[in-house]
Design a protein around this motif. Sequence first.
Motif, mmCIF file in Angstrom:
data_model
loop_
_atom_site.group_PDB
_atom_site.id
_atom_site.type_symbol
_atom_site.label_atom_id
_atom_site.label_comp_id
_atom_site.label_asym_id
_atom_site.label_seq_id
_atom_site.Cartn_x
_atom_site.Cartn_y
_atom_site.Cartn_z
ATOM 1 N N LYS A 1 1.848 -1.362 1.081
ATOM 2 C CA LYS A 1 1.332 0.004 0.991
ATOM 3 C C LYS A 1 0.932 0.527 2.369
ATOM 4 C CE LYS A 1 -1.527 -0.966 -2.540
ATOM 5 N NZ LYS A 1 -2.532 -0.758 -3.612
ATOM 6 N N GLN A 2 0.291 -0.318 3.171
ATOM 7 C CA GLN A 2 -0.107 0.113 4.517
ATOM 8 C C GLN A 2 1.107 0.420 5.377
ATOM 9 O OE1 GLN A 2 -2.865 -2.671 6.330
ATOM 10 N NE2 GLN A 2 -4.613 -1.518 5.545
ATOM 11 N N ARG A 3 2.146 -0.397 5.280
ATOM 12 C CA ARG A 3 3.337 -0.171 6.104
ATOM 13 C C ARG A 3 4.072 1.103 5.690
ATOM 14 N NH1 ARG A 3 6.106 -5.959 5.746
ATOM 15 N NH2 ARG A 3 4.554 -6.271 4.099
ATOM 16 N N LEU A 4 4.100 1.392 4.387
ATOM 17 C CA LEU A 4 4.714 2.653 3.947
ATOM 18 C C LEU A 4 3.890 3.852 4.394
ATOM 19 C CD1 LEU A 4 6.003 1.887 0.320
ATOM 20 C CD2 LEU A 4 7.331 2.109 2.426
ATOM 21 N N SER A 5 2.579 3.689 4.420
ATOM 22 C CA SER A 5 1.713 4.773 4.917
ATOM 23 C C SER A 5 1.967 5.030 6.395
ATOM 24 C CB SER A 5 0.240 4.401 4.704
ATOM 25 O OG SER A 5 -0.065 4.307 3.339
ATOM 26 N N ILE A 6 2.176 3.958 7.134
ATOM 27 C CA ILE A 6 2.474 4.108 8.567
ATOM 28 C C ILE A 6 3.839 4.759 8.754
ATOM 29 C CG2 ILE A 6 2.942 2.818 10.699
ATOM 30 C CD1 ILE A 6 0.820 0.757 9.685
ATOM 31 N N ALA A 7 4.827 4.356 7.936
ATOM 32 C CA ALA A 7 6.161 4.972 8.016
ATOM 33 C C ALA A 7 6.095 6.461 7.685
ATOM 34 C CB ALA A 7 7.114 4.260 7.059
ATOM 35 N N ARG A 8 5.250 6.819 6.746
ATOM 36 C CA ARG A 8 5.072 8.227 6.357
ATOM 37 C C ARG A 8 4.574 9.055 7.535
ATOM 38 N NH1 ARG A 8 1.328 8.622 1.326
ATOM 39 N NH2 ARG A 8 -0.207 7.904 2.834
ATOM 40 N N ALA A 9 3.701 8.481 8.356
ATOM 41 C CA ALA A 9 3.200 9.187 9.540
ATOM 42 C C ALA A 9 4.236 9.193 10.657
ATOM 43 C CB ALA A 9 1.904 8.541 10.018
ATOM 44 N N LEU A 10 4.962 8.092 10.809
ATOM 45 C CA LEU A 10 5.940 7.993 11.896
ATOM 46 C C LEU A 10 7.095 8.959 11.732
ATOM 47 C CD1 LEU A 10 6.085 4.091 12.229
ATOM 48 C CD2 LEU A 10 5.286 5.675 13.990
ATOM 49 N N VAL A 11 7.518 9.219 10.471
ATOM 50 C CA VAL A 11 8.702 10.034 10.246
ATOM 51 C C VAL A 11 8.501 11.479 10.689
ATOM 52 C CG1 VAL A 11 8.209 10.860 7.893
ATOM 53 C CG2 VAL A 11 10.576 10.355 8.553
ATOM 54 N N ARG A 12 7.268 11.939 10.769
ATOM 55 C CA ARG A 12 7.035 13.319 11.185
ATOM 56 C C ARG A 12 6.933 13.473 12.698
ATOM 57 N NH1 ARG A 12 1.439 15.215 8.602
ATOM 58 N NH2 ARG A 12 2.534 17.173 8.945
ATOM 59 N N LYS A 13 6.943 12.337 13.433
ATOM 60 C CA LYS A 13 6.863 12.339 14.908
ATOM 61 C C LYS A 13 5.737 13.257 15.409
ATOM 62 C CE LYS A 13 11.709 11.163 15.599
ATOM 63 N NZ LYS A 13 11.400 9.744 15.886
ATOM 64 N N PRO A 14 4.516 12.937 15.068
ATOM 65 C CA PRO A 14 3.383 13.800 15.436
ATOM 66 C C PRO A 14 3.018 13.669 16.909
ATOM 67 C CG PRO A 14 2.580 11.810 14.396
ATOM 68 C CD PRO A 14 4.074 11.729 14.335
ATOM 69 N N LYS A 15 2.165 14.571 17.357
ATOM 70 C CA LYS A 15 1.671 14.533 18.740
ATOM 71 C C LYS A 15 0.460 13.622 18.875
ATOM 72 C CE LYS A 15 4.734 17.673 19.598
ATOM 73 N NZ LYS A 15 6.006 17.283 20.257
ATOM 74 N N VAL A 16 -0.218 13.389 17.744
ATOM 75 C CA VAL A 16 -1.417 12.546 17.743
ATOM 76 C C VAL A 16 -1.321 11.572 16.576
ATOM 77 C CG1 VAL A 16 -3.940 12.466 17.643
ATOM 78 C CG2 VAL A 16 -2.797 14.429 18.706
ATOM 79 N N TYR A 17 -1.429 10.277 16.882
ATOM 80 C CA TYR A 17 -1.463 9.249 15.843
ATOM 81 C C TYR A 17 -2.898 8.785 15.651
ATOM 82 C CZ TYR A 17 3.635 8.741 16.082
ATOM 83 O OH TYR A 17 4.979 8.967 16.036
ATOM 84 N N ILE A 18 -3.320 8.714 14.383
ATOM 85 C CA ILE A 18 -4.670 8.249 14.071
ATOM 86 C C ILE A 18 -4.553 7.117 13.049
ATOM 87 C CG2 ILE A 18 -6.943 8.868 13.177
ATOM 88 C CD1 ILE A 18 -6.355 11.769 13.975
ATOM 89 N N PHE A 19 -4.894 5.917 13.464
ATOM 90 C CA PHE A 19 -4.843 4.749 12.590
ATOM 91 C C PHE A 19 -6.270 4.337 12.241
ATOM 92 C CE2 PHE A 19 -1.026 4.665 15.193
ATOM 93 C CZ PHE A 19 -0.009 4.366 14.282
ATOM 94 N N ASP A 20 -6.635 4.549 10.979
ATOM 95 C CA ASP A 20 -7.989 4.202 10.543
ATOM 96 C C ASP A 20 -7.966 2.822 9.884
ATOM 97 O OD1 ASP A 20 -10.587 4.087 9.713
ATOM 98 O OD2 ASP A 20 -10.469 5.743 8.293
ATOM 99 N N ASP A 21 -8.106 1.798 10.701
ATOM 100 C CA ASP A 21 -8.095 0.417 10.208
ATOM 101 C C ASP A 21 -6.872 0.193 9.317
ATOM 102 O OD1 ASP A 21 -9.004 -2.155 10.042
ATOM 103 O OD2 ASP A 21 -10.530 -1.764 8.523
#
Length: 576
Positions: free
Chosen positions: A474-494
């Motif tokens: 689940k955590q890895r899919l959540s990270i993939a969900r953020a990566l696919v949008r190629k944002p300007k700011v990445y925020i990883f909350d634990d």
Amino acid sequence: MHLILTYLKRYKKLFVLNVASVFGFALVELGIPTIVAQMVDQGVAKQDEAYLYQMGAVIALISVIGVAGTVLLGYCCAKISTSITRDMRNDIFARVQGFSRHEINTFGVSSLITRTNNDAFQIQMFVNVLLRTALMTPVMAILSMIMTIRASLPLALIIGATIPFIILGVYLVARFSEPISEKQQASIDALNRISRENLTGIRVIRAFNNDAYESDRFNTTNHAYMGHSKRLFKLMMITQPIFFFLMNLASIAIYWIAAGLIDQGTLPVGQLIAFNEYLFHAMFSMMLFCTVFMMYPRAAVSAKRIEAVLQTTTSVKEAQSGITLDDVHEITFDHVTFAYPDGEEPVLKDVSFTVKKGEKLAFIGSTGSGKSTLINLIPRFYDVSGGAIMIDGINVKALDLSTWRDQLGFIAQKANLFSGTIADNIRFGKEDADQKELEHAAQIAQAYDFIMEKENGFAETISEGASNLSGGQKQRLSIARALVRKPKVYIFDDSFSALDFKTDAKLRQALKAETQAAITMVVAQRISTIMDADQIIVLHEGEMVGCGTHQELLKACPIYHEIAASQLSEEELAHE
């Protein structure tokens, strides 16, 4: 009532049709008895067959009009009431979407669900009855009283004498039912809350063998709801017998007096037949009107609860002409202080730092030190209590909130996935992402291998609550969900807490190349996750007690050294 009128204004044309159909209904219900009375007194008494046929044709015509009016009345009532409920639910949902976490916590998730579903349904039922009876009742009652007075004033006075008793009964029922309705709706909130907690925490409940305790808790609340409902239904049910009792008394009095009038020749038999119909419609209309008033307290309670949501404004205000940014080069916390709206002490105190494009900034500290709260201020889930958050020199409050959040790739502490396929969940970050983009994001997030092991790959269905995935998946899919949008700011909350050390290391290595042109902010509990950060901020009880690289903090910050010592071996510390 104000809430209902507000939505009713949207359907003026249907409302006009609804009013017109009421008169068609009244024409049948009161016109036919009048014609029948004339047929008895003029056609039957005088044996005028032509008149009977003529009036029979008129009755047939009126019946057709009445059927059309009844069908139209039913259609208009159903269309307006369901449309109002639909609009109401859409408006509630849209308003809740704009709430900050403070407003959601104030109402409670279970209560918001109840207000969206059950309370809106109560309004629908009330509006349906209101449109059927509140418009029809005055027309029927007034016309019936006119016809009864026209037929016989002494008999009409009998009907008039019963009306004050009916009105008094309605007032008493409405007064006693409102507080019961409030308790009933509060009980539904409690039932929804307990059900939600039970279903989401079923594993914990079973692990601690507390099924009996949860059942007792649910039964207690359910019994309370049943008690409120029983009292409400009993109160409603006594009205119908009392109504028929009054109606029967009035009928006895009418027949008693009518017998004398007929004997005197002042009241034709046909008029007595019609009078009974007028009596029934006059009193039945009053009873229907009573039904509206009896339903009103519960609908009023539901309306107040819905209005409370619709009138609540979010504490996170959007700028009217918000500034949009094409890129983000720098984020600065300028003496930021934050306290929760219902809290007494600040959670963050005078926090200041700057992170620039291409840098990785990490936060570490003991539980409750304010790490997650700090990064929740960046997407404006809450607004700062003091100081300011500056984005390229612009206060974050001056930015257009929607476009600002589009610049962010936020991976929450708890991985939330939605029912649907794996591809749908990754595309939540970018709706138009193609298969190549999905695969690239999954590979960087170290999710590609386990996805391809699934029978349907990216088309594999994720069950409710993602119960068919492990915590790390689940955590890895959540990270993939953020990566696919190629944002300007990445925020990883634990966001790496459920990963094993090997996967964690591979993921961090892959992220370096992917996020090198963006700002990266990481909250972590494991030292190994943030050792390569350009800056590490150490928080303790909401205050910054250290800032620097891993090596610098080992030497200069006792709290950081203590955390590192609890996770790293002496050889690793010495090497560092």
